[in-house]
Enzyme design. Sequence first.
Site, PDB file in Angstrom:
ATOM      1  CE1 TYR A 182      60.952  38.716  16.432  1.00 42.83           C
ATOM      2  CE2 TYR A 182      62.616  37.957  14.286  1.00 42.83           C
ATOM      3  CZ  TYR A 182      61.053  37.876  14.633  1.00 42.83           C
ATOM      4  OH  TYR A 182      60.426  38.171  13.994  1.00 42.83           O
ATOM      5  N   GLY A 184      64.496  34.221  13.994  1.00 44.26           N
ATOM      6  CA  GLY A 184      65.476  33.856  13.045  1.00 44.26           C
ATOM      7  C   GLY A 184      66.773  33.817  12.933  1.00 44.26           C
ATOM      8  CE  LYS A 185      68.487  38.824  15.882  1.00 44.73           C
ATOM      9  NZ  LYS A 185      68.788  39.265  16.962  1.00 44.73           N
ATOM     10  CG  ASN A 186      73.537  33.209  12.994  1.00 43.57           C
ATOM     11  OD1 ASN A 186      72.588  33.762  12.891  1.00 43.57           O
ATOM     12  ND2 ASN A 186      75.002  32.581  12.899  1.00 43.57           N
TER      13      ASN A 186
END
Length: 368
Positions: A182, A184-186
């Site tokens: 997704y 916004g993940k790292n």
Amino acid sequence: MIPFLDLKAQYASIKDEVDAAVLNVLASAQYILGDEVAALEEEFADYCGVDHAVAVNTGTSALHLSLLAAGIGPGDEVLTVPFTFVATASAICYTGARPVFVDVEPVTLTMDPAKLEAAVTPRTKAIVPVHLYGQMADMDAICAIAERHGLVVIEDACQAHGAEYKGRRAGSIGLSGSFSFYPGKNLGACGEGGMVVTNDSQQAETIRMLRDWGQSQRYHHVLKGYNYRMDGIQGAILRVKLRHLDAWTAARRTHAAQYSSLLDGSAAVTPPIEVTGRRHVYHVYAVRSHQRADLQHRLQAQGIQSGLHYPIPVHLQEAHLDLGYAEGDFPVSEAAAREVLSLPIYPEMTPRQVAEVVSAVEQDSYVC
């Protein structure tokens, strides 16, 4: 303003690489799976220290197919935690199995092994520990219980790209591990994406078929499968970003160390703790406050964004009331849901921005 995360800044830092990768896919016309996705699978497997990686369209799909490939189905019970994003429980429900919750422990907010074994029944078939906020659960203790009872362990590593437990990467310890890409993940796609990693060749082969309509080869449908394929553009973008992930993780850890140092002994909030032997990658930097609503409002008034991960535990969500749980069943999870507040953290932050956030947090009017 200090945003909660800044995807525009990330894109600007790698724009030429990303643009070239996308244009190459458009020129190749390999829009679904294809060479870029296959290369990403190889590179991400190497990154996680496993033999196989299978790219899918979301982290939820990764969990769903991991469970199906492990033989989980109707009538089975799967142990997991109520303090997580709802997708963890939803993926279990998709298989026809029933999520059975185990409370988290208060320091890491990950599955409490001391409460795990009591939840095992003759119907229990699997355990899904969640590596919350970027820190792994206590995998030795969890796996020992799983081995005693003949249970499968599927890691929900959707927030833990590159996290480590005693030198082993997230996703490499259980039968398989599931990741989300997704945005916004790292390690985030420019859209949706997910990955399953495993050392088990049969698990990998089954998931490869399940993600592509159950096909062993074109038009040979061996299993009742799904359309869970990753598209080529996301594969290409994630390959670019994977090359930067270690540097981004180092920056997150630096920001987290600054936060923790400045907040040490704070009367306003309790900062998170990195447990010895675990490498936290700080997908989220979550503090705890007894006056969370007031604190969040104050930060917002000063132009500082924050997040709630998660304000309602899964067992109290309306969609899952049919599981029969009630308020008070999981007190540690419920207390965390009332108190956690995620402060801004992303690689492009500056030390000055971190200090500005801490200064706003520490104002006298928000002393607990």
